[in-house]
Design a protein around this motif. Sequence first.
Motif, PDB file in Angstrom:
ATOM      1  N   VAL A  44       0.852  -1.183   0.000  1.00  4.75           N
ATOM      2  CA  VAL A  44       0.000   0.000   0.000  1.00  4.75           C
ATOM      3  C   VAL A  44       0.889   1.236   0.000  1.00  4.75           C
ATOM      4  CG1 VAL A  44      -1.808   1.295   1.200  1.00  4.75           C
ATOM      5  CG2 VAL A  44      -1.836  -1.212   1.220  1.00  4.75           C
ATOM      6  N   TYR A  45       0.673   2.092  -0.979  1.00  2.00           N
ATOM      7  CA  TYR A  45       1.307   3.413  -0.970  1.00  2.00           C
ATOM      8  C   TYR A  45       0.328   4.385  -0.338  1.00  2.00           C
ATOM      9  CZ  TYR A  45       2.422   8.102  -2.533  1.00  2.00           C
ATOM     10  OH  TYR A  45       2.651   9.456  -2.554  1.00  2.00           O
ATOM     11  N   VAL A  46       0.742   5.039   0.749  1.00  2.00           N
ATOM     12  CA  VAL A  46      -0.124   5.954   1.483  1.00  2.00           C
ATOM     13  C   VAL A  46       0.278   7.377   1.149  1.00  2.00           C
ATOM     14  CG1 VAL A  46      -0.950   6.678   3.750  1.00  2.00           C
ATOM     15  CG2 VAL A  46      -0.416   4.261   3.328  1.00  2.00           C
TER      16      VAL A  46
ATOM     17  N   HIS B  95       2.646  -4.774   2.960  1.00  2.00           N
ATOM     18  CA  HIS B  95       3.775  -3.874   3.150  1.00  2.00           C
ATOM     19  C   HIS B  95       3.322  -2.441   2.861  1.00  2.00           C
ATOM     20  CE1 HIS B  95       6.424  -7.383   3.309  1.00  2.00           C
ATOM     21  NE2 HIS B  95       5.853  -7.809   2.193  1.00  2.00           N
ATOM     22  N   VAL B  96       4.012  -1.471   3.455  1.00  2.00           N
ATOM     23  CA  VAL B  96       3.561  -0.080   3.354  1.00  2.00           C
ATOM     24  C   VAL B  96       4.716   0.841   2.983  1.00  2.00           C
ATOM     25  CG1 VAL B  96       2.602   1.894   4.605  1.00  2.00           C
ATOM     26  CG2 VAL B  96       1.702  -0.402   5.032  1.00  2.00           C
ATOM     27  N   LEU B  97       4.444   1.704   1.995  1.00  2.00           N
ATOM     28  CA  LEU B  97       5.308   2.833   1.671  1.00  2.00           C
ATOM     29  C   LEU B  97       4.484   4.084   1.947  1.00  2.00           C
ATOM     30  CD1 LEU B  97       7.908   4.048   0.463  1.00  2.00           C
ATOM     31  CD2 LEU B  97       6.831   3.856  -1.800  1.00  2.00           C
ATOM     32  N   CYS B  98       4.875   4.850   2.965  1.00  2.00           N
ATOM     33  CA  CYS B  98       4.056   5.960   3.447  1.00  2.00           C
ATOM     34  C   CYS B  98       4.751   7.294   3.228  1.00  2.00           C
ATOM     35  CB  CYS B  98       3.763   5.779   4.947  1.00  2.00           C
ATOM     36  SG  CYS B  98       2.680   7.039   5.664  1.00  2.00           S
ATOM     37  N   GLU B  99       4.005   8.253   2.679  1.00  2.00           N
ATOM     38  CA  GLU B  99       4.510   9.619   2.637  1.00  2.00           C
ATOM     39  C   GLU B  99       4.624  10.142   4.069  1.00  2.00           C
ATOM     40  OE1 GLU B  99       5.594  11.496   0.213  1.00  2.00           O
ATOM     41  OE2 GLU B  99       5.131  10.088  -1.404  1.00  2.00           O
TER      42      GLU B  99
END
Length: 365
Positions: free
Chosen positions: A93-95, A115-119
Amino acid sequence: MSSQTSRLFTRSAEARSIGFLVAGAGSNAAQHMLAAIREQPPLPGTRDVAGAWVVALYSHSERRAREFAQRHAIIHFSHELDTLLQRPEIHCVYVGSHPRHHAETVRAALNAHKHVLCEPPLALTAAEAEPLVQMAQNRSLVLAMNYTWRAAAAIYTLHNLLLNDSLGELLGGRIQNTRYLPVAKQTWRLQAGGGGVLWDRTLHDLDLLRFLLHVPARELYVRATQSSTPAAAGGQMSSEQVPEEIVGHAVLVGGRAVQLYDSFVQSHVPVAIELYGTHATAVASACAPADTEAVLTLRRGDEVRTLPVAAVNAYRAGVANFLAAVRGTAPALATGADELHNLAALAAAEQSLAAGHAVRVTGPG
Protein backbone atom coordinates in the motif's frame (compact mmCIF):
# COMPACT_ATOMS: atom_id res chain seq x y z
CA MET A 1 -0.95 8.21 -24.47
CA SER A 2 2.84 8.26 -24.92
CA SER A 3 4.73 5.37 -26.47
CA GLN A 4 6.41 4.76 -23.10
CA THR A 5 3.03 4.57 -21.34
CA SER A 6 1.69 2.30 -24.08
CA ARG A 7 4.60 -0.10 -23.59
CA LEU A 8 3.99 -0.16 -19.84
CA PHE A 9 0.34 -1.06 -20.28
CA THR A 10 1.23 -3.98 -22.55
CA ARG A 11 3.01 -5.72 -19.69
CA SER A 12 1.05 -8.43 -17.95
CA ALA A 13 0.98 -9.10 -14.23
CA GLU A 14 1.56 -12.49 -12.70
CA ALA A 15 1.95 -13.88 -9.19
CA ARG A 16 5.51 -12.55 -8.87
CA SER A 17 4.49 -9.02 -9.88
CA ILE A 18 4.19 -6.67 -6.91
CA GLY A 19 0.69 -5.18 -6.80
CA PHE A 20 0.06 -1.78 -5.21
CA LEU A 21 -2.98 -0.18 -3.69
CA VAL A 22 -2.62 3.60 -3.97
CA ALA A 23 -4.32 5.21 -0.96
CA GLY A 24 -4.99 8.86 -1.71
CA ALA A 25 -6.01 10.55 -4.95
CA GLY A 26 -3.60 13.44 -4.56
CA SER A 27 -1.26 15.39 -6.81
CA ASN A 28 1.88 13.54 -5.74
CA ALA A 29 0.38 10.21 -6.77
CA ALA A 30 -0.84 11.65 -10.06
CA GLN A 31 2.35 13.51 -10.96
CA HIS A 32 4.99 11.13 -9.67
CA MET A 33 4.08 7.92 -7.88
CA LEU A 34 1.83 6.17 -10.40
CA ALA A 35 4.54 6.46 -13.03
CA ALA A 36 7.24 5.49 -10.51
CA ILE A 37 5.42 2.23 -9.83
CA ARG A 38 4.49 1.50 -13.43
CA GLU A 39 7.94 2.30 -14.80
CA GLN A 40 9.74 -0.31 -12.71
CA PRO A 41 11.69 -2.80 -14.86
CA PRO A 42 9.98 -6.03 -15.94
CA LEU A 43 10.66 -9.14 -13.91
CA PRO A 44 14.14 -10.63 -14.43
CA GLY A 45 14.26 -12.95 -17.41
CA THR A 46 11.14 -11.45 -18.97
CA ARG A 47 10.34 -8.61 -21.32
CA ASP A 48 6.63 -8.17 -20.76
CA VAL A 49 5.85 -9.24 -17.18
CA ALA A 50 5.45 -6.23 -14.91
CA GLY A 51 7.75 -5.95 -11.94
CA ALA A 52 5.16 -3.76 -10.21
CA TRP A 53 1.69 -2.54 -11.07
CA VAL A 54 -1.13 -0.41 -9.70
CA VAL A 55 -4.01 -2.70 -8.79
CA ALA A 56 -6.42 -0.28 -7.13
CA LEU A 57 -7.10 3.25 -5.92
CA TYR A 58 -8.60 4.23 -2.57
CA SER A 59 -10.03 7.60 -1.61
CA HIS A 60 -12.36 8.70 1.19
CA SER A 61 -14.55 10.21 -1.52
CA GLU A 62 -16.30 7.69 -3.79
CA ARG A 63 -16.62 10.32 -6.53
CA ARG A 64 -12.97 11.28 -6.31
CA ALA A 65 -11.90 7.64 -6.32
CA ARG A 66 -13.88 6.98 -9.50
CA GLU A 67 -12.67 10.09 -11.31
CA PHE A 68 -9.01 9.56 -10.38
CA ALA A 69 -9.09 5.86 -11.30
CA GLN A 70 -10.71 6.53 -14.66
CA ARG A 71 -8.30 9.37 -15.45
CA HIS A 72 -5.27 7.19 -14.68
CA ALA A 73 -6.46 3.82 -16.03
CA ILE A 74 -6.77 2.07 -12.65
CA ILE A 75 -9.27 -0.78 -12.88
CA HIS A 76 -10.31 -1.17 -9.24
CA PHE A 77 -11.32 1.71 -6.98
CA SER A 78 -13.40 2.29 -3.88
CA HIS A 79 -14.00 4.53 -0.87
CA GLU A 80 -14.06 1.37 1.29
CA LEU A 81 -10.48 0.61 2.27
CA ASP A 82 -11.10 -2.78 3.91
CA THR A 83 -12.78 -4.09 0.76
CA LEU A 84 -9.76 -3.24 -1.39
CA LEU A 85 -7.30 -4.63 1.15
CA GLN A 86 -8.94 -8.05 0.81
CA ARG A 87 -7.73 -8.33 -2.80
CA PRO A 88 -4.98 -11.00 -2.86
CA GLU A 89 -3.11 -9.37 -5.77
CA ILE A 90 -2.38 -6.35 -3.56
CA HIS A 91 0.94 -6.84 -1.79
CA CYS A 92 1.77 -3.24 -0.86
CA VAL A 93 0.00 0.00 0.00
CA TYR A 94 1.31 3.41 -0.97
CA VAL A 95 -0.12 5.95 1.48
CA GLY A 96 -0.30 9.45 0.02
CA SER A 97 -3.49 10.86 1.53
CA HIS A 98 -3.96 13.79 3.94
CA PRO A 99 -1.48 13.44 6.86
CA ARG A 100 -4.29 13.15 9.39
CA HIS A 101 -5.34 9.87 7.69
CA HIS A 102 -1.89 8.29 7.44
CA ALA A 103 -1.88 6.43 10.77
CA GLU A 104 -5.31 4.84 10.31
CA THR A 105 -4.52 3.84 6.72
CA VAL A 106 -1.16 2.32 7.66
CA ARG A 107 -2.76 0.45 10.57
CA ALA A 108 -5.42 -1.04 8.27
CA ALA A 109 -2.79 -2.05 5.71
CA LEU A 110 -0.58 -3.75 8.29
CA ASN A 111 -3.61 -5.53 9.77
CA ALA A 112 -4.28 -6.87 6.28
CA HIS A 113 -0.63 -8.07 6.10
CA LYS A 114 0.40 -5.61 3.38
CA HIS A 115 3.78 -3.87 3.15
CA VAL A 116 3.56 -0.08 3.35
CA LEU A 117 5.31 2.83 1.67
CA CYS A 118 4.06 5.96 3.45
CA GLU A 119 4.51 9.62 2.64
CA PRO A 120 5.73 11.56 5.68
CA PRO A 121 4.48 11.89 8.32
CA LEU A 122 3.65 8.39 9.52
CA ALA A 123 1.39 9.98 12.15
CA LEU A 124 0.89 13.37 13.75
CA THR A 125 2.70 12.32 16.94
CA ALA A 126 5.49 9.87 17.76
CA ALA A 127 3.18 8.24 20.33
CA GLU A 128 0.68 7.42 17.57
CA ALA A 129 3.42 6.24 15.20
CA GLU A 130 5.27 3.94 17.60
CA PRO A 131 2.63 1.15 17.72
CA LEU A 132 2.62 1.08 13.90
CA VAL A 133 6.38 0.55 13.81
CA GLN A 134 6.03 -2.24 16.37
CA MET A 135 3.14 -3.82 14.44
CA ALA A 136 5.20 -3.96 11.25
CA GLN A 137 8.13 -5.51 13.09
CA ASN A 138 5.92 -8.11 14.77
CA ARG A 139 4.42 -9.12 11.42
CA SER A 140 7.72 -9.04 9.48
CA LEU A 141 6.29 -6.42 7.14
CA VAL A 142 8.19 -3.56 5.50
CA LEU A 143 7.08 -0.16 6.78
CA ALA A 144 9.06 2.37 4.75
CA MET A 145 8.83 6.15 4.64
CA ASN A 146 8.85 7.82 1.24
CA TYR A 147 11.54 10.43 1.99
CA THR A 148 12.28 10.87 -1.69
CA TRP A 149 15.14 13.29 -0.95
CA ARG A 150 17.22 10.28 0.10
CA ALA A 151 16.91 8.84 -3.42
CA ALA A 152 17.80 12.07 -5.23
CA ALA A 153 21.13 11.78 -7.06
CA ALA A 154 22.65 15.00 -5.68
CA ILE A 155 21.79 13.99 -2.11
CA TYR A 156 23.14 10.48 -2.63
CA THR A 157 26.41 11.92 -4.00
CA LEU A 158 26.60 14.32 -1.06
CA HIS A 159 26.03 11.38 1.28
CA ASN A 160 28.98 9.55 -0.27
CA LEU A 161 31.22 12.62 0.07
CA LEU A 162 30.50 12.59 3.79
CA LEU A 163 31.08 8.84 4.07
CA ASN A 164 34.45 9.25 2.33
CA ASP A 165 35.40 12.09 4.70
CA SER A 166 35.81 14.47 1.75
CA LEU A 167 34.60 17.42 3.83
CA GLY A 168 36.52 16.60 6.98
CA GLU A 169 34.98 17.35 10.37
CA LEU A 170 31.58 18.99 10.09
CA LEU A 171 31.57 22.62 11.22
CA GLY A 172 27.98 23.52 10.31
CA GLY A 173 25.53 23.78 7.47
CA ARG A 174 22.35 25.21 6.02
CA ILE A 175 19.23 23.70 4.48
CA GLN A 176 17.14 26.01 2.32
CA ASN A 177 13.85 24.27 1.50
CA THR A 178 12.12 27.07 -0.36
CA ARG A 179 10.15 25.72 -3.32
CA TYR A 180 7.07 27.93 -3.85
CA LEU A 181 3.82 26.24 -2.88
CA PRO A 182 1.67 26.19 -6.05
CA VAL A 183 -1.95 27.27 -5.92
CA ALA A 184 -3.17 23.71 -6.49
CA LYS A 185 -1.50 22.65 -3.22
CA GLN A 186 -2.71 25.59 -1.16
CA THR A 187 -5.41 23.51 0.52
CA TRP A 188 -4.75 21.35 3.59
CA ARG A 189 -1.07 22.37 3.56
CA LEU A 190 -2.20 25.76 4.88
CA GLN A 191 -4.40 24.29 7.62
CA ALA A 192 -3.70 22.99 11.11
CA GLY A 193 -3.54 19.24 11.68
CA GLY A 194 -0.67 18.22 9.41
CA GLY A 195 -0.32 21.39 7.35
CA GLY A 196 2.16 24.25 7.50
CA VAL A 197 5.76 24.53 6.44
CA LEU A 198 7.00 22.58 9.48
CA TRP A 199 5.18 19.42 8.43
CA ASP A 200 5.64 19.86 4.69
CA ARG A 201 9.27 21.04 4.64
CA THR A 202 11.03 21.05 8.05
CA LEU A 203 10.21 17.38 8.67
CA HIS A 204 12.15 16.56 5.49
CA ASP A 205 15.05 18.78 6.64
CA LEU A 206 15.28 16.83 9.88
CA ASP A 207 15.29 13.52 8.02
CA LEU A 208 18.03 14.82 5.70
CA LEU A 209 20.19 15.64 8.71
CA ARG A 210 19.88 12.08 10.01
CA PHE A 211 20.50 10.58 6.56
CA LEU A 212 23.49 12.73 5.64
CA LEU A 213 25.18 13.19 8.99
CA HIS A 214 24.05 10.12 10.95
CA VAL A 215 23.64 12.42 13.95
CA PRO A 216 20.24 13.28 15.43
CA ALA A 217 19.10 16.76 16.40
CA ARG A 218 19.50 17.49 20.10
CA GLU A 219 17.74 20.85 20.23
CA LEU A 220 15.55 22.97 17.93
CA TYR A 221 15.02 26.72 17.85
CA VAL A 222 12.42 27.84 15.32
CA ARG A 223 10.81 31.19 14.55
CA ALA A 224 8.02 32.00 12.12
CA THR A 225 8.80 34.87 9.77
CA GLN A 226 5.71 34.95 7.55
CA SER A 227 2.15 33.63 7.68
CA SER A 228 -1.14 34.17 5.90
CA THR A 229 -2.52 35.19 9.28
CA PRO A 230 -0.24 37.53 11.26
CA ALA A 231 1.55 35.73 14.06
CA ALA A 232 1.13 36.74 17.65
CA ALA A 233 3.50 39.28 19.17
CA GLY A 234 7.07 38.03 19.44
CA GLY A 235 6.66 35.65 16.49
CA GLN A 236 4.62 33.08 18.43
CA MET A 237 1.87 31.16 16.65
CA SER A 238 -1.61 30.37 17.96
CA SER A 239 -2.93 26.80 17.78
CA GLU A 240 -5.06 27.72 14.73
CA GLN A 241 -2.25 29.20 12.68
CA VAL A 242 0.27 27.38 10.54
CA PRO A 243 3.57 29.02 9.53
CA GLU A 244 4.31 29.47 5.86
CA GLU A 245 7.96 30.41 6.44
CA ILE A 246 10.38 29.65 9.27
CA VAL A 247 14.00 30.16 10.16
CA GLY A 248 15.68 28.04 12.76
CA HIS A 249 18.67 26.15 14.07
CA ALA A 250 19.00 22.43 14.62
CA VAL A 251 21.72 21.79 17.19
CA LEU A 252 23.07 18.29 16.63
CA VAL A 253 24.37 15.83 19.16
CA GLY A 254 27.99 16.95 19.51
CA GLY A 255 27.11 20.65 19.44
CA ARG A 256 27.28 21.61 15.74
CA ALA A 257 24.39 23.67 14.36
CA VAL A 258 22.64 23.59 10.99
CA GLN A 259 20.54 26.55 9.88
CA LEU A 260 17.05 25.89 8.53
CA TYR A 261 15.14 28.17 6.17
CA ASP A 262 11.85 26.74 4.94
CA SER A 263 9.27 28.66 2.97
CA PHE A 264 6.08 28.31 0.95
CA VAL A 265 6.23 31.89 -0.33
CA GLN A 266 9.60 32.35 -2.04
CA SER A 267 9.34 32.16 -5.82
CA HIS A 268 12.98 32.81 -6.75
CA VAL A 269 15.08 31.20 -4.01
CA PRO A 270 16.60 27.88 -5.11
CA VAL A 271 16.40 24.82 -2.90
CA ALA A 272 19.91 24.27 -1.56
CA ILE A 273 21.92 22.31 0.99
CA GLU A 274 25.28 23.57 2.23
CA LEU A 275 27.62 21.60 4.47
CA TYR A 276 30.77 23.21 5.87
CA GLY A 277 33.72 21.02 6.82
CA THR A 278 37.31 21.47 7.88
CA HIS A 279 38.53 20.21 4.47
CA ALA A 280 35.88 21.57 2.11
CA THR A 281 32.38 22.96 1.67
CA ALA A 282 29.78 21.14 -0.42
CA VAL A 283 26.78 22.92 -1.93
CA ALA A 284 23.88 21.15 -3.64
CA SER A 285 21.45 23.50 -5.39
CA ALA A 286 18.21 22.90 -7.29
CA CYS A 287 18.35 19.53 -5.55
CA ALA A 288 14.72 18.85 -4.57
CA PRO A 289 13.42 15.43 -5.71
CA ALA A 290 11.45 16.90 -8.62
CA ASP A 291 14.40 18.99 -9.87
CA THR A 292 16.02 17.61 -13.00
CA GLU A 293 19.18 19.73 -13.19
CA ALA A 294 20.74 19.63 -9.76
CA VAL A 295 24.22 21.12 -9.33
CA LEU A 296 26.73 19.92 -6.74
CA THR A 297 29.93 21.89 -6.09
CA LEU A 298 32.89 21.28 -3.83
CA ARG A 299 34.93 24.26 -2.62
CA ARG A 300 38.43 23.98 -1.18
CA GLY A 301 39.90 27.43 -0.57
CA ASP A 302 39.68 29.31 -3.87
CA GLU A 303 39.17 26.12 -5.88
CA VAL A 304 35.59 25.33 -6.87
CA ARG A 305 34.83 22.04 -8.58
CA THR A 306 31.50 20.95 -10.04
CA LEU A 307 30.82 17.27 -9.42
CA PRO A 308 28.81 15.09 -11.83
CA VAL A 309 25.25 14.33 -10.78
CA ALA A 310 23.53 11.39 -12.45
CA ALA A 311 20.16 11.85 -14.11
CA VAL A 312 18.02 9.84 -11.70
CA ASN A 313 14.26 9.93 -11.21
CA ALA A 314 14.14 10.07 -7.40
CA TYR A 315 10.56 8.82 -7.22
CA ARG A 316 11.29 5.79 -9.38
CA ALA A 317 14.49 5.10 -7.43
CA GLY A 318 12.58 5.32 -4.15
CA VAL A 319 10.00 2.79 -5.31
CA ALA A 320 12.78 0.51 -6.61
CA ASN A 321 14.40 0.57 -3.17
CA PHE A 322 11.06 -0.20 -1.50
CA LEU A 323 10.53 -3.17 -3.81
CA ALA A 324 14.02 -4.43 -2.99
CA ALA A 325 13.15 -4.19 0.71
CA VAL A 326 9.91 -6.12 0.12
CA ARG A 327 11.83 -8.81 -1.75
CA GLY A 328 14.44 -8.93 1.01
CA THR A 329 17.40 -7.87 -1.13
CA ALA A 330 18.10 -4.43 0.42
CA PRO A 331 17.14 -2.40 3.49
CA ALA A 332 14.57 0.36 3.13
CA LEU A 333 16.03 3.83 2.56
CA ALA A 334 13.91 5.28 5.39
CA THR A 335 12.09 3.16 7.97
CA GLY A 336 9.35 3.65 10.49
CA ALA A 337 12.03 3.69 13.16
CA ASP A 338 13.67 6.64 11.38
CA GLU A 339 10.31 8.40 11.46
CA LEU A 340 10.06 8.11 15.25
CA HIS A 341 13.27 10.16 15.51
CA ASN A 342 12.00 12.67 12.96
CA LEU A 343 8.66 13.13 14.72
CA ALA A 344 10.37 13.64 18.08
CA ALA A 345 12.54 16.37 16.56
CA LEU A 346 9.57 17.98 14.83
CA ALA A 347 7.65 18.04 18.12
CA ALA A 348 10.54 20.02 19.62
CA ALA A 349 10.39 22.41 16.64
CA GLU A 350 6.65 22.95 17.16
CA GLN A 351 7.18 23.56 20.87
CA SER A 352 9.97 26.03 20.11
CA LEU A 353 7.74 27.91 17.69
CA ALA A 354 5.00 28.21 20.29
CA ALA A 355 7.29 29.06 23.23
CA GLY A 356 9.75 31.38 21.50
CA HIS A 357 12.88 29.64 22.78
CA ALA A 358 15.02 26.58 22.09
CA VAL A 359 13.54 23.17 23.02
CA ARG A 360 15.43 19.93 23.54
CA VAL A 361 14.37 16.81 21.67
CA THR A 362 12.88 14.14 23.93
CA GLY A 363 12.17 10.53 23.13
CA PRO A 364 13.74 8.97 20.02
CA GLY A 365 16.39 11.16 18.45
